[in-house]
Design a protein around this motif. Structure first.
Motif, PDB file in Angstrom:
ATOM      1  N   ARG A 109      -7.702  15.089   3.266  1.00  0.00           N
ATOM      2  CA  ARG A 109      -6.405  15.157   2.581  1.00  0.00           C
ATOM      3  C   ARG A 109      -6.364  16.228   1.502  1.00  0.00           C
ATOM      4  O   ARG A 109      -5.416  17.014   1.433  1.00  0.00           O
ATOM      5  N   SER A 125       7.215   2.319   5.265  1.00  0.00           N
ATOM      6  CA  SER A 125       6.159   1.517   5.906  1.00  0.00           C
ATOM      7  C   SER A 125       6.375   1.452   7.405  1.00  0.00           C
ATOM      8  O   SER A 125       5.430   1.623   8.193  1.00  0.00           O
ATOM      9  N   SER A 157      -8.359  10.390   5.921  1.00  0.00           N
ATOM     10  CA  SER A 157      -8.061  10.757   4.537  1.00  0.00           C
ATOM     11  C   SER A 157      -9.111  11.669   3.913  1.00  0.00           C
ATOM     12  O   SER A 157      -8.861  12.269   2.873  1.00  0.00           O
ATOM     13  N   ALA A 162       2.338   2.451  -3.345  1.00  0.00           N
ATOM     14  CA  ALA A 162       1.456   3.159  -4.275  1.00  0.00           C
ATOM     15  C   ALA A 162       1.476   4.668  -4.028  1.00  0.00           C
ATOM     16  O   ALA A 162       1.157   5.443  -4.919  1.00  0.00           O
ATOM     17  N   TRP A 163       1.837   5.090  -2.828  1.00  0.00           N
ATOM     18  CA  TRP A 163       1.844   6.521  -2.490  1.00  0.00           C
ATOM     19  C   TRP A 163       3.175   7.195  -2.800  1.00  0.00           C
ATOM     20  O   TRP A 163       3.252   8.419  -2.828  1.00  0.00           O
ATOM     21  N   LEU A 164       4.221   6.411  -2.991  1.00  0.00           N
ATOM     22  CA  LEU A 164       5.546   6.983  -3.220  1.00  0.00           C
ATOM     23  C   LEU A 164       5.779   7.260  -4.696  1.00  0.00           C
ATOM     24  O   LEU A 164       5.508   6.406  -5.532  1.00  0.00           O
ATOM     25  N   CYS A 186       5.587   4.738   9.066  1.00  0.00           N
ATOM     26  CA  CYS A 186       4.155   5.070   9.041  1.00  0.00           C
ATOM     27  C   CYS A 186       3.303   4.131   9.887  1.00  0.00           C
ATOM     28  O   CYS A 186       2.085   4.274   9.912  1.00  0.00           O
ATOM     29  N   MET A 199       0.819  -1.197   0.000  1.00  0.00           N
ATOM     30  CA  MET A 199       0.000   0.000   0.000  1.00  0.00           C
ATOM     31  C   MET A 199       0.863   1.261   0.000  1.00  0.00           C
ATOM     32  O   MET A 199       0.593   2.189  -0.738  1.00  0.00           O
ATOM     33  N   ILE A 200       1.896   1.304   0.835  1.00  0.00           N
ATOM     34  CA  ILE A 200       2.764   2.476   0.913  1.00  0.00           C
ATOM     35  C   ILE A 200       3.424   2.737  -0.439  1.00  0.00           C
ATOM     36  O   ILE A 200       3.548   3.879  -0.871  1.00  0.00           O
TER      37      ILE A 200
END
Length: 178
Positions: free
Chosen positions: A136, A44, A133, A4-6, A47, A1-2
């Motif tokens: 956000r 990860s 979120s 995908a955000w980077l 977080c 999951m992390i």
């Protein structure tokens, strides 16, 4: 999951320290490109907010959110001439030092420091739960707007034009520095 955000899964060329806390011992630690840990795993671990995400196992240890040791981890910039601290969570809790206290300590030791904390609009946009979120997009817009306002302070420190005995105020808001 992390991942995908980077924007990148590779460590950047410049030095980047990612903070985490050993969930079993409470010992603080940092990950960088030489730590043998991937950027995704380091982020990860950093977080892994207790009660929200489970600790991340790396190198035989369980790691959690680096924010559990410090609101901003600004103390890691000790020894640098110019320091810009971006602290969306600026308040300390119990034994966790506040971003302002860390900025003041850096300034006492000779660093030119500017501390940027959320202004009133950003605080409102983030809401009471910074992990929700739903806020956000509004928080990002407020942050971009605030960036325009603090640009001169940040530019003065970053360019070496400003040297002062304390952190420069970056805005008139909850985290105001005087």
């Amino acid at each position: 999951m992390i991942g995908a955000w980077l924007p990148s899964h590779e460590w950047p060329a410049q030095r980047l320290l990612i903070t985490a806390v050993d969930a079993d011992t409470g010992e603080s630690g940092t990950f960088d490109s030489s730590s043998g840990t991937s950027l995704i795993d380091a982020v990860s671990a950093s977080c892994a907010v207790p009660g929200v995400w489970p600790p991340v196992r790396l190198n035989g240890r369980r790691w959690m959110d680096g924010g559990m040791r410090s609101a901003a981890n600004a103390d890691l910039a000790a020894g640098f001439d110019r320091v810009v601290v971006l602290a969306p969570i600026w308040k300390g809790l119990r034994v966790m030092p506040a971003a302002l206290a860390q900025g003041q300590e850096l300034a006492i030791r000779g660093s030119a420091v500017v501390l940027v904390t959320p202004n009133a609009e950003a605080v409102t946009a983030m809401g009471r739960n910074v992990l929700d979120s739903a806020g956000r997009a509004a928080a990002a817009r407020a942050g971009y707007a605030q960036a325009e306002a603090v640009r001169p302070d940040v530019a003065a420190v970053w360019s070496g034009q400003r040297r002062s005995p304390g952190p420069a105020p970056a805005h008139p808001g909850p985290g105001t520095v005087s």
